[in-house]
Design an enzyme around this catalytic site. Structure first.
Site, PDB file in Angstrom:
ATOM      1  N   ARG A  69       0.837  -1.203   0.000  1.00 20.42           N
ATOM      2  CA  ARG A  69       0.000   0.000   0.000  1.00 20.42           C
ATOM      3  C   ARG A  69       0.873   1.255   0.000  1.00 20.42           C
ATOM      4  NH1 ARG A  69      -0.610   4.667   2.769  1.00 20.42           N
ATOM      5  NH2 ARG A  69      -0.293   3.550   4.746  1.00 20.42           N
ATOM      6  N   ASP A  70       1.541   1.518   1.093  1.00 20.02           N
ATOM      7  CA  ASP A  70       2.382   2.707   1.195  1.00 20.02           C
ATOM      8  C   ASP A  70       3.528   2.647   0.200  1.00 20.02           C
ATOM      9  OD1 ASP A  70       3.361   5.106   2.159  1.00 20.02           O
ATOM     10  OD2 ASP A  70       4.266   4.246   3.942  1.00 20.02           O
TER      11      ASP A  70
ATOM     12  N   HIS B 190       6.716   4.114  12.580  1.00 16.49           N
ATOM     13  CA  HIS B 190       6.775   4.089  11.109  1.00 16.49           C
ATOM     14  C   HIS B 190       7.846   5.102  10.687  1.00 16.49           C
ATOM     15  CE1 HIS B 190       4.497   3.739   7.116  1.00 16.49           C
ATOM     16  NE2 HIS B 190       5.442   4.648   6.879  1.00 16.49           N
TER      17      HIS B 190
ATOM     18  N   HIS C 294      10.907   6.633   8.110  1.00 18.19           N
ATOM     19  CA  HIS C 294      11.479   6.757   6.777  1.00 18.19           C
ATOM     20  C   HIS C 294      12.987   6.966   6.926  1.00 18.19           C
ATOM     21  CE1 HIS C 294       7.741   7.642   4.128  1.00 18.19           C
ATOM     22  NE2 HIS C 294       7.406   6.919   5.173  1.00 18.19           N
TER      23      HIS C 294
ATOM     24  N   CYS D 125       5.962   9.405   0.182  1.00 17.55           N
ATOM     25  CA  CYS D 125       4.676  10.032   0.444  1.00 17.55           C
ATOM     26  C   CYS D 125       4.363  10.955  -0.713  1.00 17.55           C
ATOM     27  CB  CYS D 125       4.695  10.828   1.750  1.00 17.55           C
ATOM     28  SG  CYS D 125       3.143  11.705   2.057  1.00 17.55           S
TER      29      CYS D 125
ATOM     30  N   ASN E 221      10.480   4.082   2.819  1.00 22.58           N
ATOM     31  CA  ASN E 221      10.260   3.549   4.154  1.00 22.58           C
ATOM     32  C   ASN E 221      11.446   2.697   4.598  1.00 22.58           C
ATOM     33  OD1 ASN E 221       7.304   4.161   4.774  1.00 22.58           O
ATOM     34  ND2 ASN E 221       7.111   3.188   2.778  1.00 22.58           N
TER      35      ASN E 221
END
Length: 306
Positions: free
Chosen positions: A20-21, A213, A215, A246, A255
């Site tokens: 997804r991300d 989460h 990065h 993003c 990520n």
């Protein structure tokens, strides 16, 4: 080799976000069949939480416009949690109609990002999430609250810790079961991470409801993760092959790579249930589909071994 460090968790749950991300920021279209195979391969590698897709309007995230086609392809993964992101009640309706049982909402700790990402103020976005969370919980779904820009914002700069704590508590007060603290532009450092976690605890937010989460913009994702583990966090978001960024924050790079995380955790003797060789092979395969090498250092190291 394994060298445990006292005081760290015995097991960590990896919340895999690559499908997804990771894919939402790709410039090239990824076919639905490739996404489905990616998720199946991730599950086969031992990942028990794989974020599947997002039920947002295709205009905003065209790369995930096939959510209705993809999600039914994942019904043969018993024991694997498949969270989906929903921005509002319309997205929730679409997700629930397909049988989704794990829902995520995506909030912001800063006003500028809330405006750019959700076209609302922080408080207006919380008001929008309230019926989404309530209805999801009424239907028996598990709800995760993402909180972005927890450490820095590309427009506003450093984000005050008390500001993050306020919004984090508000998301939990809405009924979210867990909270994911996002370092959206990758500017956090370990002391900052531990300070935020401590402030959350002091304001009544238990560590067992917090995930992190990170990065890797400045190469700090693993060190920040270790700082969170030292604080007692046991849920860590990561993206296979280091995919993602993003789409609304152009300075956000990839990520934390799941393989890099698993390598570190294995060395610390922390269980994840993930087969690193199978995961690496999956990321090599996905990189081939995308037509570029994986940014994960562990993938590069292991895939070049004879």
């Amino acid at each position: 080799m394994t060298f445990p460090v006292p005081g760290l968790p015995a097991r960590v749950r990896i919340h895999e976000v690559g499908a997804r991300d990771g894919l939402q920021n790709e410039k090239t279209a990824v076919p639905t069949a490739v996404k489905a195979e990616f998720i199946h391969r991730l599950a086969a590698a031992g990942l028990t939480t794989v974020e599947a897709t997002s039920f947002v309007h295709p205009k905003w995230v065209p790369q995930l416009a096939d959510a209705e086609q993809l999600f039914p392809e994942l019904g043969d993964l018993p024991g694997v949690h498949l969270p989906v992101l929903v921005p509002n009640e319309r997205g929730l309706d679409r997700a629930l109609a397909l049988g989704a049982t794990r829902i995520a909402v995506f909030g912001s700790a800063t006003e500028t990002f809330a405006s750019r990402n959700l076209n609302r103020t922080v408080d207006e976005s919380l008001a929008m999430f309230e019926p989404v969370v309530a209805r999801a919980k009424e239907g028996g779904a598990h709800v995760r609250g993402y909180l972005s820009m927890c450490f820095g914002d590309p427009w506003e700069g450093p984000v005050p810790v008390h500001q993050v704590v306020r919004v984090a508590k508000a998301l939990l007060d809405l009924g979210c079961d867990e909270l994911s603290l996002g370092d959206t532009i990758g500017v956090a450092t370990p002391g900052h991470v531990q300070t935020l976690l401590s402030e959350l605890n002091e304001e009544g937010v238990p560590t067992d409801r917090i995930g992190v989460h990170f990065h890797d913009t400045y190469g700090q994702a693993l060190s920040n993760t270790l700082a969170a583990l030292q604080h007692g966090v046991t849920t860590v978001d990561a993206s296979a092959g280091g995919l993602g960024g993003c789409p609304y924050a152009k300075s956000a790079t990839g990520n934390l790579a799941t393989e890099d995380l698993v390598w570190m955790l294995a060395g610390l003797g922390i269980e994840t249930g993930v087969d690193l060789a199978a995961l690496t092979a999956t990321s090599v395969w996905m990189a081939e589909q995308l037509g570029r090498p994986s940014p994960s250092r562990t993938v590069r190291a292991l895939s070049h071994k004879e």
